[in-house]
Design a protein around this motif. Sequence first.
Motif, mmCIF file in Angstrom:
data_model
loop_
_atom_site.group_PDB
_atom_site.id
_atom_site.type_symbol
_atom_site.label_atom_id
_atom_site.label_comp_id
_atom_site.label_asym_id
_atom_site.label_seq_id
_atom_site.Cartn_x
_atom_site.Cartn_y
_atom_site.Cartn_z
ATOM 1 N N TRP A 188 -15.052 -10.460 18.503
ATOM 2 C CA TRP A 188 -13.970 -9.584 18.985
ATOM 3 C C TRP A 188 -14.510 -8.434 19.816
ATOM 4 O O TRP A 188 -13.747 -7.667 20.394
ATOM 5 N N ARG A 237 -17.409 -17.581 22.455
ATOM 6 C CA ARG A 237 -16.593 -16.471 21.947
ATOM 7 C C ARG A 237 -15.172 -16.944 21.634
ATOM 8 O O ARG A 237 -14.611 -16.633 20.576
ATOM 9 N N ARG A 241 -13.422 -16.832 17.922
ATOM 10 C CA ARG A 241 -12.167 -16.100 17.658
ATOM 11 C C ARG A 241 -11.143 -16.979 16.955
ATOM 12 O O ARG A 241 -10.282 -16.477 16.236
ATOM 13 N N SER A 244 -11.262 -16.672 12.954
ATOM 14 C CA SER A 244 -10.923 -15.458 12.191
ATOM 15 C C SER A 244 -9.599 -15.634 11.458
ATOM 16 O O SER A 244 -8.727 -16.316 11.944
#
Length: 244
Positions: A188, A237, A241, A244
């Motif tokens: 993040w 990335r 994400r 999460s």
Amino acid sequence: MSDVLAMTTTGVIRGRNDVPPHFRPPAPPRHFVGRDAELAGIRAGGVTVLSGAGGVGKTALALKWLRERGSGDQLYFDLATHDLDALLRAFRLNHVSEDDRAAVFRSLVSRRQFTLLLDNADSADQVTPLLPAQGTVLITSRTRLNLPQACEIDVAPLTDDGRLRQLLDLSYVELPERQARLYRLCAWQSGAFDVPVAAAIAGEPECDVEDALDDLVEKSLLTEVGDYAFRFHELVRAHARTKS
Ligand SMILES: Nc1ncnc2c1ncn2[C@@H]1O[C@H](COP(=O)(O)OP(=O)(O)OP(=O)(O)O)[C@@H](O)[C@H]1O
Ligand SMILES: [Mg+2]
């Protein structure tokens, strides 16, 4: 006795015969994906420039090609961090004057028929003096170099065709809990981050976080960009994400 390795204006000089460890190409990413067209486009026996934005995967592509299709001895010279004099000295080619260095380097590469990777080139002027008359040379650069003798391949961002996701999932499920948690949380952060930032995000001691980040780098889930600064490849990335 070692082989004749290089010719200078003043004669033949001898040096170390094997490639010093510091100048051998590192391994490509363990979970390398895609790039079939680019891999097929790299020329054995010629000069190929891989150009594209920072972090797009130029070095990974070059290393993958070298591992799969390169033959014989391979020499890795990182123009951003390596030094020509240090390379020559590592081959025990000592006391080469600054004016002679590029010629001795070319002679070394030609005589030993090294497959050469010049990583992180800034300009054509920087690499031209280092190019041997023949042989296989790969160059990576963030800008197009327009070298007359080279084939230039534009390396574009990987498109996620599902395979990358699958591979990242495989790596992710094997992660120990601390690494998995850092992977999720640090994704993040936009841009690069360092150990203190990651430690603050995770609420863990810096020494533990540092080891865990090194582990993520080793597993090609994170990229080290300078002294203890890290960043995610944009596709990695995006994957992190989703966890999460
Ligand atoms: N095809 C790929 N498959 C799996 N991982 C990849 C692939 N391409 C790149 N990566 C990973 O993405 C990160 C960035 O790639 P790489 O270092 O090759 O970029 P680069 O274009 O050379 O960047 P720079 O211009 O900063 O040198 C690395 O962690 C690398 O392992
Ligand atoms: Mg690179």
